[in-house]
Design a protein around this motif. Structure first.
Motif, mmCIF file in Angstrom:
data_model
loop_
_atom_site.group_PDB
_atom_site.id
_atom_site.type_symbol
_atom_site.label_atom_id
_atom_site.label_comp_id
_atom_site.label_asym_id
_atom_site.label_seq_id
_atom_site.Cartn_x
_atom_site.Cartn_y
_atom_site.Cartn_z
ATOM 1 N N CYS A 15 0.835 -1.207 0.000
ATOM 2 C CA CYS A 15 0.000 0.000 0.000
ATOM 3 C C CYS A 15 0.870 1.259 0.000
ATOM 4 O O CYS A 15 0.575 2.233 -0.706
ATOM 5 N N ARG A 18 2.135 1.801 -3.488
ATOM 6 C CA ARG A 18 1.121 2.421 -4.352
ATOM 7 C C ARG A 18 0.986 3.906 -4.047
ATOM 8 O O ARG A 18 0.811 4.730 -4.950
ATOM 9 N N PHE A 30 -1.189 4.801 -14.312
ATOM 10 C CA PHE A 30 -1.331 4.411 -12.905
ATOM 11 C C PHE A 30 -1.892 5.549 -12.067
ATOM 12 O O PHE A 30 -1.459 6.698 -12.171
ATOM 13 N N ASP A 32 -3.712 5.764 -7.881
ATOM 14 C CA ASP A 32 -4.355 5.125 -6.729
ATOM 15 C C ASP A 32 -4.447 6.107 -5.568
ATOM 16 O O ASP A 32 -3.654 6.064 -4.622
ATOM 17 N N ILE A 75 5.168 -2.178 -8.316
ATOM 18 C CA ILE A 75 3.715 -2.143 -8.173
ATOM 19 C C ILE A 75 3.034 -1.491 -9.371
ATOM 20 O O ILE A 75 1.935 -1.894 -9.767
ATOM 21 N N ARG A 78 2.319 -3.851 -12.363
ATOM 22 C CA ARG A 78 1.456 -4.920 -11.859
ATOM 23 C C ARG A 78 0.025 -4.433 -11.683
ATOM 24 O O ARG A 78 -0.936 -5.081 -12.123
ATOM 25 N N THR A 79 -0.125 -3.270 -11.080
ATOM 26 C CA THR A 79 -1.455 -2.710 -10.849
ATOM 27 C C THR A 79 -2.144 -2.369 -12.163
ATOM 28 O O THR A 79 -3.330 -2.676 -12.354
ATOM 29 N N ASP A 83 -5.616 -3.966 -13.414
ATOM 30 C CA ASP A 83 -6.756 -3.064 -13.625
ATOM 31 C C ASP A 83 -7.289 -3.176 -15.047
ATOM 32 O O ASP A 83 -8.505 -3.227 -15.276
ATOM 33 N N ASP A 102 -5.955 -3.535 -0.540
ATOM 34 C CA ASP A 102 -6.352 -3.240 -1.916
ATOM 35 C C ASP A 102 -7.434 -2.161 -1.929
ATOM 36 O O ASP A 102 -8.360 -2.186 -1.129
ATOM 37 N N ARG A 104 -9.215 -1.233 -4.915
ATOM 38 C CA ARG A 104 -9.989 -1.246 -6.161
ATOM 39 C C ARG A 104 -11.478 -1.001 -5.941
ATOM 40 O O ARG A 104 -12.131 -0.334 -6.739
ATOM 41 N N GLU A 174 -3.723 -11.356 -6.454
ATOM 42 C CA GLU A 174 -2.515 -10.527 -6.558
ATOM 43 C C GLU A 174 -1.667 -10.625 -5.295
ATOM 44 O O GLU A 174 -2.183 -10.482 -4.180
#
Length: 292
Positions: A15, A18, A30, A32, A75, A78-79, A83, A102, A104, A174
């Protein structure tokens, strides 16, 4: 015993990664904004430090700075890959296995018509629910599914929270498979098989075999000990790695057809952002598979 806000070290590290990446300007698609909101104040201090391109003075702070920036770099692709795979085939049921912190369900507007089932250990979920208090989900509904794999059955827990087998499910797996042995991975795949209707999609992040990655974990452990910082990977050793061929065979055994299987390094290079963590990125993979 964990407090209401104590998440696993790995979940916090991911986290934080991200949150660091969300503050960078050159990470392409990306984004988040939920990451920082899911962190505690002291965890955000480390994020603010790592968002600065200039390393801080002192061995301990420099170690944390390096770790968070390396995590952020891994990250990002990967994210984005996961997504994109979720958006391509949005189901009205999304199951996130090992949800951790997470975000999402709170940030992906594409899930407005989806029920998101977050599966995790009861203690981890207690922490997640406390941290997410006051945040408005983007998903239609968020259903927490506490599962202690030493005692509980995943299939029964999902059904108890309203998961249905008469429609497709998007499964997001994940950052979990490396910490499971092959028996546990195969057992989870049997549950996914049993609960998936035609049209379901499975997205799996896994690690390819790598001697350098194993040595890297040992070096990280030694350096965090020397810097008197907690090792976020302590207690969570790598238990399984998979070649792309072995992963394909596993998924096909359960009826899933692989649509693509990419290594994170290739995805990172495509983004155009400078790449530093080449070994870590090359070992990480994201496979997308569909059930006809």
């Amino acid at each position: 015993m964990k407090s209401a806000t104590t998440a696993s070290r790995t979940a916090v590290l991911v986290c934080q990664g991200r949150a660091v990446a969300d503050m960078w300007d050159d990470v392409g698609p990306f984004s988040d904004p939920t990451a920082a909101r899911l962190l505690l104040d002291d965890e955000r201090v480390a994020v603010d430090l790592a968002s600065d391109d200039a390393p801080p003075p002192g061995w301990g702070l420099r170690m944390e700075w390096e770790m968070l920036r390396a995590t952020a770099e891994v990250i990002v692709p990967r994210t984005v890959a996961i997504d994109d795979a979720v958006r391509e085939r949005v189901s009205d049921q999304v199951v996130i296995l090992g949800a951790g912190l997470d975000g999402r369900a709170w940030r992906m507007t594409e899930l407005a018509g989806s029920d998101v089932f977050e599966v995790d250990h009861p203690a981890s979920q207690q922490a997640k629910r406390s941290r997410a208090e006051g945040m408005t989900p983007a998903a239609r509904d968020v259903r927490f599914v506490p599962v202690d794999f030493g005692r509980d059955r995943l299939d029964e827990a999902l059904v108890a929270q309203g998961h249905r087998t008469d429609g497709p499910t998007t499964w997001v797996w994940e950052g979990v498979v490396p910490y499971l042995d092959r028996t546990d991975v195969e057992a989870t795949m049997r549950v996914i098989d049993d609960l998936s209707a035609p049209g379901s999609r499975l997205i799996v992040n896994y690690q390819a075999p790598s001697t350098s990655a194993a040595l890297g974990r040992l070096v990280m452990g030694a350096m965090t000990t020397l810097s008197r910082r907690p090792n976020p990977l302590a207690g969570e050793p790598t238990r399984s790695t998979w070649t792309a061929e072995a992963m394909r065979e596993l998924l096909e055994t359960h009826g899933f057809t692989v649509a693509r299987d990419d290594d994170l390094l290739a995805l990172a290079v495509e983004s155009g952002r400078p790449v530093r963590q080449r070994r870590s990125l090359a070992n990480g993979r994201v496979v997308v598979a569909d059930l006809s």
